[in-house]
Design a protein around this motif. Structure first.
Motif, PDB file in Angstrom:
ATOM      1  N   HIS A  72     -13.610   5.196 -19.498  1.00  0.00           N
ATOM      2  CA  HIS A  72     -12.673   6.026 -18.725  1.00  0.00           C
ATOM      3  C   HIS A  72     -12.944   5.872 -17.234  1.00  0.00           C
ATOM      4  O   HIS A  72     -12.037   5.685 -16.425  1.00  0.00           O
ATOM      5  CB  HIS A  72     -12.815   7.487 -19.139  1.00  0.00           C
ATOM      6  CG  HIS A  72     -11.972   8.427 -18.325  1.00  0.00           C
ATOM      7  ND1 HIS A  72     -10.644   8.641 -18.588  1.00  0.00           N
ATOM      8  CD2 HIS A  72     -12.256   9.180 -17.229  1.00  0.00           C
ATOM      9  CE1 HIS A  72     -10.142   9.492 -17.701  1.00  0.00           C
ATOM     10  NE2 HIS A  72     -11.117   9.831 -16.862  1.00  0.00           N
ATOM     11  N   ALA A 113       0.681   9.996  -1.594  1.00  0.00           N
ATOM     12  CA  ALA A 113       0.837  11.221  -2.378  1.00  0.00           C
ATOM     13  C   ALA A 113      -0.278  12.200  -2.041  1.00  0.00           C
ATOM     14  O   ALA A 113      -0.040  13.400  -1.858  1.00  0.00           O
ATOM     15  CB  ALA A 113       0.815  10.884  -3.863  1.00  0.00           C
ATOM     16  N   PRO A 150       5.278   9.418  -3.830  1.00  0.00           N
ATOM     17  CA  PRO A 150       5.829   8.638  -2.716  1.00  0.00           C
ATOM     18  C   PRO A 150       6.094   7.189  -3.104  1.00  0.00           C
ATOM     19  O   PRO A 150       7.143   6.636  -2.749  1.00  0.00           O
ATOM     20  CB  PRO A 150       4.746   8.739  -1.656  1.00  0.00           C
ATOM     21  CG  PRO A 150       4.027   9.990  -1.974  1.00  0.00           C
ATOM     22  CD  PRO A 150       4.077  10.160  -3.448  1.00  0.00           C
ATOM     23  N   GLY A 191     -10.577   4.139 -14.310  1.00  0.00           N
ATOM     24  CA  GLY A 191     -10.118   4.811 -13.090  1.00  0.00           C
ATOM     25  C   GLY A 191     -10.396   4.007 -11.844  1.00  0.00           C
ATOM     26  O   GLY A 191      -9.497   3.779 -11.029  1.00  0.00           O
ATOM     27  N   THR A 233      -2.607  -0.213   2.020  1.00  0.00           N
ATOM     28  CA  THR A 233      -1.896   1.061   2.060  1.00  0.00           C
ATOM     29  C   THR A 233      -2.820   2.186   1.625  1.00  0.00           C
ATOM     30  O   THR A 233      -2.888   3.246   2.245  1.00  0.00           O
ATOM     31  CB  THR A 233      -0.696   1.030   1.100  1.00  0.00           C
ATOM     32  OG1 THR A 233       0.031  -0.163   1.359  1.00  0.00           O
ATOM     33  CG2 THR A 233       0.188   2.243   1.303  1.00  0.00           C
ATOM     34  N   LEU A 234      -3.544   1.916   0.547  1.00  0.00           N
ATOM     35  CA  LEU A 234      -4.425   2.916  -0.048  1.00  0.00           C
ATOM     36  C   LEU A 234      -5.444   3.443   0.949  1.00  0.00           C
ATOM     37  O   LEU A 234      -5.716   4.636   1.025  1.00  0.00           O
ATOM     38  CB  LEU A 234      -5.152   2.286  -1.239  1.00  0.00           C
ATOM     39  CG  LEU A 234      -6.018   3.195  -2.083  1.00  0.00           C
ATOM     40  CD1 LEU A 234      -5.154   4.201  -2.813  1.00  0.00           C
ATOM     41  CD2 LEU A 234      -6.832   2.382  -3.065  1.00  0.00           C
ATOM     42  N   GLY A 289      -6.913  11.067 -14.267  1.00  0.00           N
ATOM     43  CA  GLY A 289      -6.451   9.844 -14.907  1.00  0.00           C
ATOM     44  C   GLY A 289      -6.141  10.089 -16.375  1.00  0.00           C
ATOM     45  O   GLY A 289      -6.063   9.161 -17.157  1.00  0.00           O
ATOM     46  N   ILE A 311     -13.889   6.487  -6.432  1.00  0.00           N
ATOM     47  CA  ILE A 311     -12.748   7.338  -6.110  1.00  0.00           C
ATOM     48  C   ILE A 311     -13.153   8.414  -5.104  1.00  0.00           C
ATOM     49  O   ILE A 311     -12.424   8.718  -4.159  1.00  0.00           O
ATOM     50  CB  ILE A 311     -12.165   7.945  -7.406  1.00  0.00           C
ATOM     51  CG1 ILE A 311     -11.503   6.817  -8.195  1.00  0.00           C
ATOM     52  CG2 ILE A 311     -11.169   9.046  -7.094  1.00  0.00           C
ATOM     53  CD1 ILE A 311     -11.126   7.162  -9.599  1.00  0.00           C
ATOM     54  N   PRO A 348      -4.258   6.063 -10.866  1.00  0.00           N
ATOM     55  CA  PRO A 348      -5.037   5.852  -9.649  1.00  0.00           C
ATOM     56  C   PRO A 348      -4.473   6.596  -8.447  1.00  0.00           C
ATOM     57  O   PRO A 348      -3.267   6.806  -8.368  1.00  0.00           O
ATOM     58  CB  PRO A 348      -4.947   4.328  -9.449  1.00  0.00           C
ATOM     59  CG  PRO A 348      -3.751   3.899 -10.208  1.00  0.00           C
ATOM     60  CD  PRO A 348      -3.620   4.834 -11.347  1.00  0.00           C
ATOM     61  N   VAL A 349      -5.389   6.932  -7.545  1.00  0.00           N
ATOM     62  CA  VAL A 349      -5.016   7.733  -6.392  1.00  0.00           C
ATOM     63  C   VAL A 349      -4.028   6.976  -5.510  1.00  0.00           C
ATOM     64  O   VAL A 349      -4.239   5.817  -5.187  1.00  0.00           O
ATOM     65  CB  VAL A 349      -6.274   8.072  -5.562  1.00  0.00           C
ATOM     66  CG1 VAL A 349      -5.896   8.869  -4.336  1.00  0.00           C
ATOM     67  CG2 VAL A 349      -7.258   8.838  -6.422  1.00  0.00           C
ATOM     68  N   ASP A 350      -2.955   7.641  -5.162  1.00  0.00           N
ATOM     69  CA  ASP A 350      -1.998   7.072  -4.235  1.00  0.00           C
ATOM     70  C   ASP A 350      -2.190   7.765  -2.891  1.00  0.00           C
ATOM     71  O   ASP A 350      -2.138   8.991  -2.801  1.00  0.00           O
ATOM     72  CB  ASP A 350      -0.584   7.317  -4.756  1.00  0.00           C
ATOM     73  CG  ASP A 350       0.468   6.748  -3.823  1.00  0.00           C
ATOM     74  OD1 ASP A 350       0.926   5.626  -4.083  1.00  0.00           O
ATOM     75  OD2 ASP A 350       0.794   7.415  -2.816  1.00  0.00           O
ATOM     76  N   ARG A 351      -2.430   6.943  -1.872  1.00  0.00           N
ATOM     77  CA  ARG A 351      -2.762   7.509  -0.571  1.00  0.00           C
ATOM     78  C   ARG A 351      -1.671   8.443  -0.058  1.00  0.00           C
ATOM     79  O   ARG A 351      -1.928   9.572   0.338  1.00  0.00           O
ATOM     80  CB  ARG A 351      -2.989   6.379   0.438  1.00  0.00           C
ATOM     81  CG  ARG A 351      -3.393   6.886   1.800  1.00  0.00           C
ATOM     82  CD  ARG A 351      -3.758   5.758   2.735  1.00  0.00           C
ATOM     83  NE  ARG A 351      -4.422   6.295   3.911  1.00  0.00           N
ATOM     84  CZ  ARG A 351      -3.768   6.778   4.950  1.00  0.00           C
ATOM     85  NH1 ARG A 351      -2.466   6.792   4.966  1.00  0.00           N
ATOM     86  NH2 ARG A 351      -4.440   7.270   5.978  1.00  0.00           N
ATOM     87  N   ALA A 381      -8.408   0.627 -11.641  1.00  0.00           N
ATOM     88  CA  ALA A 381      -7.006   0.833 -11.301  1.00  0.00           C
ATOM     89  C   ALA A 381      -6.877   1.184  -9.826  1.00  0.00           C
ATOM     90  O   ALA A 381      -5.961   0.730  -9.142  1.00  0.00           O
ATOM     91  CB  ALA A 381      -6.407   1.931 -12.168  1.00  0.00           C
ATOM     92  N   THR A 382      -7.827   1.971  -9.330  1.00  0.00           N
ATOM     93  CA  THR A 382      -7.795   2.343  -7.921  1.00  0.00           C
ATOM     94  C   THR A 382      -7.836   1.107  -7.039  1.00  0.00           C
ATOM     95  O   THR A 382      -7.143   1.015  -6.038  1.00  0.00           O
ATOM     96  CB  THR A 382      -8.994   3.246  -7.589  1.00  0.00           C
ATOM     97  OG1 THR A 382      -8.943   4.380  -8.442  1.00  0.00           O
ATOM     98  CG2 THR A 382      -8.976   3.687  -6.146  1.00  0.00           C
TER      99      THR A 382
END
Lengths: 797, 139
Positions: free
Chosen positions: A737, B110, A656, A741, A693-694, B83, B12, B105-108, A744-745
């Motif tokens: 790792h 998506a 998206p 993750g 948004t997240l 990842g 996450i 990274p997680v996209d909400r 980046a989140t």
């Protein structure tokens, strides 16, 4: 007590008795005391009589007056002599005796004995000493007893604690054993291994249930078992309790039914866990002693006040029954109706004892009616508070199912009635069918009458036409009607589930069906059909430009089409769909702001359609941006797309964010120089818009995330540092790792990049080379954390 | 719907659970392969699993492979979130029977889209609850 009698001028002690103390009076004591008293009173009386004799002797009739006067004087003299004598006697003899008597009475009545302080050096002293000795002896015994009691209490408490600990200690490894066996049974096994593990698993299960019984029983005996009252929903609690038993019942071919009378209040206050235990025990027993036949649980209201409700629950079976002479015994501990029963059916035989104690604790009673060979009915009552507020989980009517036409198909009349009453409660309109044939007639009638059912609830196993055959028949006879179908089944089997999938069944419910599950399932199922759509949560404004576009979407795959249009519509865009290139060309006009073009489509592919559209545009004097959708991101894709006259391309599955970015980019202006770099360069290390948004604009979630990251990132940094120090590439790779993750989140892109470098070092076995990168990472995480800290502070404030 | 979220990264995991709960789903978090398998097999079964590709005890899609192999969990759709830099990962996930692949990274958006899509296309199986599972439950 001392009684005296004066006869023939001589006082005599008739009896001398100390209440409760006669054993302490030795004959010798009694004798010397008597002598003493005799001497005392003898002397007193002698003086008196002597005086009287003298008076009588000298008395003459003519001087009666003087006699009287003389007697008076003499009396006074006597009194003057006797009174001090009496007082002395009282002080010397009576007072201590009264004291002793009082003390003895108190001792006898209350067991309280204070040591007497009497000093007279005679029998009274002996008496007092004897009394004191007795009192001391008793005190000693008392103290010993108290000490013994304290020791016993401590021992009992220790036993209780031990029990409580053991129960945890026993259950924990048992859980492990059962869980691991469960997992082992899921692996590739040959038949022999499987049979061993299955035996081990069932043995572990029965061991656990026996342990539970024993622990419960000991707890009850030790008075350690307390009820934990809380709000609960009776119908849900019952379904939960009976669920595992229903599977067992099904396996042995016994029908298990539940009926709850409609006047039973559903929201109650009590110890649901213990209630469940009693029900599980009774139903478990009923199943154990019934093969085939049926076990029915009935719940009704025995008594109701404003605050309380007494519920009566009965469990009837068609099992072997219990002989009359054994019926009274079965609730006693350690006495199953027959010791051979234990051998045949297993179990500790403590279940009913525990149940009856629990029932008593719940303010009720338990009893049994049974006829050998016909069956047994166990009944119990229990008193519960009525919940003031109905718990939110109650599957109550919320309007969603009003008027929903539901066809319920089940050959079991009890089940049919249960489901029907649930549906009625939610104001749906149930139609009942007791066989596949009957159901088919209803569906046909409804179809020709133009009022098709909104939902079919079909039991899988029925005599004659079973549930699967029925659904197959409906699917072939009414292909256009697309009935929403739910399957109810007692079997949790892959074949059945696969068959349902093939038949387009939306939901497979395994019995017994919990009311709330049925309600939620129906709601979820109808939500996906157009008539009963659940409104989507309102989209948060995430700060992106929201110019509304008219978009032509050419995509042959229905699922992809649905996803893409949903994504676009969420932004307020209008989407026109085309199933292939030819259709896209037909639908294209100059009013579109954008075209999304799949490359591989039947009839006319994306490249060809683009070429046609570009030619059409020449006569319309417009140029609509076209974005290619490609199945695979291949090198050269982009060049090929541009060459075909497209403006951009997106690889599938569509992300998206990429879709929105591309659209924003193309629609905002034709000036591509204004494109803003993705990662913010400013000192604020986070992208607040992206974070909002997240988390879907949920500030609580954002704050939780931030504080968890702050805590975890410190640990992770420590692990990374240690891994570099000890040249431990594996730990470095894993920790880096993980940190990559989560950074980046939380939009810490620079930290994520550094962590990625460290991860690479770990992967290539160069852990010790990471010192410099670590220093950089540490400072990046530090500033990310302080930005997050500010953020959580702001959100909290 | 009940969704099992399996990711050893607590941040996450919290994020995914939070997003899904905001959508009205119930979630249960598992943090390693063993937990994931146990929770997935227990009743009530999840309607969907959101799975990290590399879990402790189950690297490189091992957890996914085992979920798809077991008769008790093979029907539960799995959305893999990873990842990994490995370009073959999406293809391998599809091969192993994963319903979707989402990069970290997680996209909400998506995630939400995929969850909606996968749930809409699935036969939902409702199993009766298991008393022994009460210690871990979906909230």
């Amino acid at each position: 007590m001392i009684a005296l009698e004066v006869r023939n001028g001589r006082p005599r002690i008739l009896c001398l008795q100390f209440e409760h103390m006669t054993t302490y009076m030795t004959p010798k004591n009694l004798h010397s005391l008597t002598a003493k008293l005799l001497a005392l009173f003898g002397a007193g009386a002698g003086v008196f009589l002597l005086a009287a004799g003298v008076v009588q002797y000298q008395m003459k009739p003519h001087d009666l007056g003087s006699i009287i006067a003389d007697t008076g004087v003499l009396s006074l003299v006597f009194l003057a002599v006797a009174l001090p004598l009496f007082l002395v006697a009282r002080r010397l003899f009576l007072a201590p005796i009264v004291t002793i008597a009082k003390a003895a009475r108190a001792f006898g009545e209350n067991g309280v004995a204070e040591p007497l302080d009497i000093r007279s050096n005679d029998e009274i002293q002996d008496l007092a000493d004897a009394f004191n000795a007795a009192a001391r002896a008793r005190k000693k015994v008392e103290r010993a007893l108290i000490a013994e009691r304290v020791r016993a209490q401590q021992a009992s408490r220790a036993k209780g604690d031990f029990l409580a600990n053991m129960s945890h200690e026993i259950r924990t490894p048992m859980n492990g054993v059962i869980g691991m066996l469960e997992l082992a049974l899921e692996t590739q096994l040959d038949a022999e291994q499987r049979s061993y593990l299955e035996t081990a698993s069932s043995s572990a299960e029965s061991l656990l249930s026996i342990l539970n019984d024993i622990l419960d029983f000991s707890k009850i005996e030790a008075g350690k078992l307390d009820l934990n009252p809380a709000d609960f929903i009776l119908s849900d609690g019952l379904s939960d309790a009976l669920a595992p038993l229903a599977i067992k019942a099904h396996r042995q071919g016994t029908e298990l039914g539940v009926e709850i009378d409609s006047n039973v209040p559903d929201s109650l206050v009590g110890d649901l866990g213990r209630l469940r235990q009693v029900i599980v025990n009774l139903v478990g027993n009923a199943l154990k002693f019934t093969s085939g036949g049926e076990v029915i649980v009935r719940v009704d209201l025995a008594e109701e006040t404003e605050a309380d409700a007494v519920i009566r629950i009965s469990v009837s079976d068609t099992g072997i029954g219990i002989p009359v002479e054994k019926q009274a015994l079965i609730f006693e501990a350690f006495s199953q109706a027959d010791s051979s029963t234990t051998r045949q059916f297993g179990g500790t035989g403590l279940g009913l004892t525990i149940s009856s104690k629990l029932v008593v604790m719940m303010g009720g009673r338990i009893w049994v009616d049974s006829t050998p060979g016909v069956g047994s009915t166990f009944q119990f009552t229990a008193r519960f508070g009525k919940a003031v507020q109905t718990a939110p989980s109650i599957p109550d009517y919320d309007g969603k199912l009003t008027g929903l036409r539901v066809l319920v198909v089940d050959d079991n009349a009890t089940n049919l009635r249960i489901v029907a009453s649930m549906l009625l409660r939610w104001r749906a309109i149930p139609t009942l069918a007791s066989s596949g044939r009957e159901a088919l007639d209803h569906v046909t009638a409804a179809s020709t009458g133009g009022a098709k059912f909104d939902l079919l609830l079909v039991d899988a196993v029925m005599p004659g036409m079973d549930g699967f055959e029925l659904i197959e028949e409906i699917r072939t006879s009414f292909p256009g009607e697309n009935h929403l179908i739910m399957m109810l089944s007692s079997e949790d089997r892959k074949e059945s589930i696969d068959r349902c999938r093939a038949l387009g069944v939306s939901l497979y419910l395994i019995k017994p069906v919990r009311q709330s599950h049925l309600l939620h399932s129906i709601r979820a199922a109808i939500a996906t059909t157009s008539e009963y759509a659940i409104p989507k949560p309102a989209e948060e404004n995430d700060g992106r430009p929201t110019r509304q576009l008219r978009i032509l979407l050419a995509e042959d795959n229905a699922v992809n089409q649905r996803v893409a249009s949903a994504l676009l519509e969420r932004r307020g865009h209008t989407v026109v769909c085309a199933a292939n290139g030819r259709e896209a060309v037909e639908k294209f006009d100059s009013n579109f702001d954008l075209v999304l073009m799949d490359i591989q489509m039947p009839e006319m592919g994306g490249f060809e359609a683009t070429a046609v559209i570009r030619r059409m545009e020449e006569s319309m004097s417009v140029r609509v941006p076209i974005v290619a959708l490609t199945a695979r991101a291949m090198k050269g894709d982009r060049e090929q797309c541009i060459a075909a006259g497209m403006d951009s391309y997106l690889s599938k599955p569509i992300r998206p964010a990429d879709l929105y970015d591309t659209i924003d980019e193309l629609s905002s202006s034709s000036d591509f120089a204004d494109v803003v770099p993705l990662a913010p360069q400013n000192e604020l290390k986070i992208d607040l818009n992206a974070l909002t948004t997240l988390t879907g604009g949920n500030p609580g979630l954002l704050a939780d995330l931030a504080s968890m990251f702050i805590a975890d990132s410190r640990d992770m940094l420590d692990r990374i540092e240690a891994a570099i120090e000890h040249d431990d590439p594996e730990t470095l790779e894993a920790a880096a790792h993980s940190l990559k993750g989560s950074s980046a989140t939380l939009t810490g892109y620079d930290a994520a990049a550094s962590a990625a470098e460290l991860e690479e070092l770990g992967r290539t076995m160069r852990a010790s080379a990471g010192r410099e990168i670590y220093a950089r990472l540490e400072s990046q995480i530090h500033s990310l954390n302080s930005a997050l800290q500010r953020l959580t502070f702001r959100k909290a404030g | 719907m009940r969704i099992l979220v399996a990711d050893d990264d607590r941040v996450i995991s919290l994020l995914v659970c939070g997003i899904l709960r905001d959508l009205g789903h119930q979630t249960l978090a598992a943090f390693d392969q063993m937990q994931t398998l146990m929770f997935a097999m227990r009743s009530p079964a999840p309607h969907l699993i959101v799975l990290d590709l590399n879990m402790p005890g189950g690297a490189g899609g091992e957890t996914l492979r085992r979920l798809k192999q077991s008769g008790r969990t093979s029907h539960v759709p799995v959305i893999v979130v990873s990842g990994t830099g490995d370009a073959d990962a999406p293809a391998r996930v599809r091969e192993l029977g994963g319903a979707a692949f989402l990069p970290k990274p997680v996209d909400r958006e998506a995630l939400v889209t995929e969850v909606d899509r996968v749930l809409a296309a699935t036969l939902v199986i409702v199993r009766p609850p298991d008393v022994s599972a009460s210690r871990f439950s979906y909230e």
